[in-house]
Design a protein around this motif. Structure first.
Motif, PDB file in Angstrom:
ATOM      1  N   CYS A 179      -4.714  35.489  46.332  1.00 40.07           N
ATOM      2  CA  CYS A 179      -5.678  35.643  44.844  1.00 40.07           C
ATOM      3  C   CYS A 179      -4.803  34.762  43.999  1.00 40.07           C
ATOM      4  O   CYS A 179      -4.000  35.352  43.305  1.00 40.07           O
ATOM      5  CB  CYS A 179      -5.845  36.990  44.459  1.00 40.07           C
ATOM      6  N   TYR A 181      -4.118  33.067  40.591  1.00 37.46           N
ATOM      7  CA  TYR A 181      -4.556  33.145  39.298  1.00 37.46           C
ATOM      8  C   TYR A 181      -3.783  32.313  38.171  1.00 37.46           C
ATOM      9  O   TYR A 181      -2.566  31.730  38.680  1.00 37.46           O
ATOM     10  CB  TYR A 181      -4.556  34.584  38.671  1.00 37.46           C
ATOM     11  N   ASP A 297     -13.198  34.601  38.826  1.00 32.52           N
ATOM     12  CA  ASP A 297     -14.012  33.536  39.240  1.00 32.52           C
ATOM     13  C   ASP A 297     -14.803  33.770  40.665  1.00 32.52           C
ATOM     14  O   ASP A 297     -13.911  33.529  41.414  1.00 32.52           O
ATOM     15  CB  ASP A 297     -13.419  32.423  39.313  1.00 32.52           C
ATOM     16  N   THR A 313     -14.771  21.127  38.500  1.00 32.25           N
ATOM     17  CA  THR A 313     -13.707  21.059  37.566  1.00 32.25           C
ATOM     18  C   THR A 313     -14.181  21.339  36.211  1.00 32.25           C
ATOM     19  O   THR A 313     -13.358  22.194  35.343  1.00 32.25           O
ATOM     20  CB  THR A 313     -12.985  19.724  37.906  1.00 32.25           C
ATOM     21  N   ILE A 316     -14.554  25.033  35.239  1.00 33.21           N
ATOM     22  CA  ILE A 316     -13.249  25.752  34.961  1.00 33.21           C
ATOM     23  C   ILE A 316     -12.902  25.580  33.568  1.00 33.21           C
ATOM     24  O   ILE A 316     -12.362  26.585  32.937  1.00 33.21           O
ATOM     25  CB  ILE A 316     -12.205  25.394  36.215  1.00 33.21           C
ATOM     26  N   PHE A 333      -8.723  33.323  40.308  1.00 28.95           N
ATOM     27  CA  PHE A 333      -9.614  32.761  41.230  1.00 28.95           C
ATOM     28  C   PHE A 333      -9.992  33.472  42.301  1.00 28.95           C
ATOM     29  O   PHE A 333     -11.125  33.225  43.362  1.00 28.95           O
ATOM     30  CB  PHE A 333      -9.176  31.456  41.700  1.00 28.95           C
ATOM     31  N   ASP A 338      -8.223  27.536  48.583  1.00 29.98           N
ATOM     32  CA  ASP A 338      -8.965  26.586  48.574  1.00 29.98           C
ATOM     33  C   ASP A 338      -8.005  25.349  47.657  1.00 29.98           C
ATOM     34  O   ASP A 338      -7.343  25.650  46.736  1.00 29.98           O
ATOM     35  CB  ASP A 338     -10.238  26.528  47.807  1.00 29.98           C
ATOM     36  N   TYR A 340      -8.896  23.122  45.822  1.00 33.05           N
ATOM     37  CA  TYR A 340      -8.990  22.912  44.322  1.00 33.05           C
ATOM     38  C   TYR A 340      -8.281  23.698  43.521  1.00 33.05           C
ATOM     39  O   TYR A 340      -7.828  23.399  42.323  1.00 33.05           O
ATOM     40  CB  TYR A 340     -10.506  22.757  44.217  1.00 33.05           C
ATOM     41  N   LYS A 341      -8.323  25.049  43.800  1.00 32.67           N
ATOM     42  CA  LYS A 341      -7.608  26.095  43.240  1.00 32.67           C
ATOM     43  C   LYS A 341      -6.032  25.791  42.880  1.00 32.67           C
ATOM     44  O   LYS A 341      -5.503  25.821  42.040  1.00 32.67           O
ATOM     45  CB  LYS A 341      -7.653  27.408  43.814  1.00 32.67           C
ATOM     46  N   TRP A 344      -4.578  23.920  40.050  1.00 35.63           N
ATOM     47  CA  TRP A 344      -4.839  24.451  38.813  1.00 35.63           C
ATOM     48  C   TRP A 344      -3.434  25.236  38.699  1.00 35.63           C
ATOM     49  O   TRP A 344      -2.580  25.393  37.823  1.00 35.63           O
ATOM     50  CB  TRP A 344      -5.883  25.234  38.573  1.00 35.63           C
TER      51      TRP A 344
END
Length: 385
Positions: A179, A181, A297, A313, A316, A333, A338, A340-341, A344
């Motif tokens: 997870c 974050y 999310d 994006t 977010i 998240f 994933d 895309y995570k 970040w």
């Protein structure tokens, strides 16, 4: 120790102040709404997945899907004198195959990203009460499978100690999904300056430049008040793609579940929807839960025709800005690594999974099958066999 017939009430271990009662009917669950809401409101770490609304809504749908003979409430109500002080939100899943019948206790749905064994204040004592009850009622179940348990504080250590004290054999695993974050410590106008977020800055600027075409970003903290919003969300979800391939819908499949969550969580301020729109057309959305000072999310989708605008994006970025202005300090998240995570953040938590069994040979057989096919993903796996 005294156990009434059918193990419906267990008066607890010697000198224990608690009495544990089994709630195995939907009517019994319905009667707990007030007490459950009171306990959730007092939680040190709020968790939408442990609320009455979440459990009851999913239970109703899953019983319809699986059949009343296959899925039943198995909720453990913990009392101190006459007061309800704790709840363990479990269900009983009955699996029948030629030659055997298995009864497994578990959390209600895999749609929950963070589970906890008990809702209540004195978590350690309540956990011991639940494990003592499970040990006393061992002939009524074959396996206890507790997935996606978050370890805020000492919950997992308390569960291990309680299982050992109750002489229940168990095995503890790391869950495979992590997870991710990240902290929310500034508005987006400041956060966007971080070097690794250049991609997000470009996405926001790109959408801002097309504002004249009717594009806008907005956040609603009262989604239940917007007529037709859920249907618009479902329409966009039906276009969701991963690597160009369509994904099975979740909100569309369980429409009545999410309508109920809109109606209950929306007025509480616990459900946040971030939207990208082009005039009256919904382009993209993010479905967030607010749990105390955390934004979770939960789900997102966008119209594939607008993928070049990176609407996910942009959503977010808007969520970060909303979170900061509303006193939130973290964006989670939830499950999944994933790609895309990872653009970040690389900070993550890992949930645990605990499997318990009893001394009966059939229970040991089922447990061996589960453990054998679940190789620990870390050398930090703990066992108590």
């Amino acid at each position: 120790m005294k156990v009434r017939e059918m193990h419906d009430v267990y008066t607890g271990a010697l000198n224990s102040p608690y009495c544990v009662e089994l709630i195995s009917t939907e009517e019994g669950v319905d009667a707990l709404e007030s007490d459950w809401n009171r306990l959730s409101a007092c939680a040190e770490s709020p968790n939408v997945f442990m609320t009455y609304s979440w459990f009851r809504t999913w239970l109703r749908r899953l019983i319809c899907d699986d059949g009343r003979g296959q899925l039943l409430p198995n909720l453990l109500l913990i009392r101190q004198k006459e007061a309800v002080v704790g709840i363990a939100p479990l269900v009983r899943r009955i699996v029948t195959r030629p030659g055997f019948r298995r009864q497994k206790l578990e959390f209600a749905t895999h749609h929950s990203d963070y589970n906890e064994l008990v809702v209540g204040k004195d978590v350690r004592a309540l956990t011991h009460a639940v494990m003592d009850y499970l040990a006393s009622s061992a002939r009524d179940w074959d396996l206890v499978d507790l997935k996606e348990m978050r370890d805020d504080g000492n919950r997992i250590a308390d569960m291990e100690a309680a299982a050992a004290s109750a002489k229940l054999p168990y095995r503890l695993f790391w869950e495979e999904d992590k997870c991710l974050y990240m902290p929310i410590n500034a508005p987006w106008s400041t956060t966007r300056k971080e070097k690794h977020l250049r991609f997000a800055r470009r996405a926001c600027v790109g959408l801002e430049e097309r504002a004249g075409e009717g594009f806008r970003v907005r956040v609603t903290g009262q989604p239940q008040l917007e007529k037709g919003l859920l249907d618009r969300i479902i329409a966009v979800e039906s276009q969701k793609r991963i690597d160009g391939l369509p994904l099975p819908p979740i909100i569309g499949k369980y429409r009545e579940v999410f309508q109920s969550l809109f109606d209950v969580l929306g007025p509480q301020g616990a459900l946040i929807i971030v939207l990208v729109e082009k005039n009256e057309e919904l382009v993209a959305w993010r479905f967030l839960y607010r749990c105390g000072t955390k934004l979770w999310d939960y789900m997102t989708a966008y119209d594939y025709a607008y993928s070049a605008l990176s609407p996910g994006t942009v959503l977010i970025c808007a969520a970060i800005d909303y979170g900061f202005s509303h006193g939130c300090d973290e964006f989670d998240f939830l499950r999944g690594m994933d790609t895309y995570k990872l653009r970040w953040t690389h900070e993550f938590r890992r949930n645990r999974r605990m499997i318990l069994w009893n001394s009966r040979w059939l229970s040991k057989l089922f447990a061996a099958s589960y453990v054998r096919h679940r190789v620990p993903v870390s050398q930090e796996d703990h066992s108590h066999l």
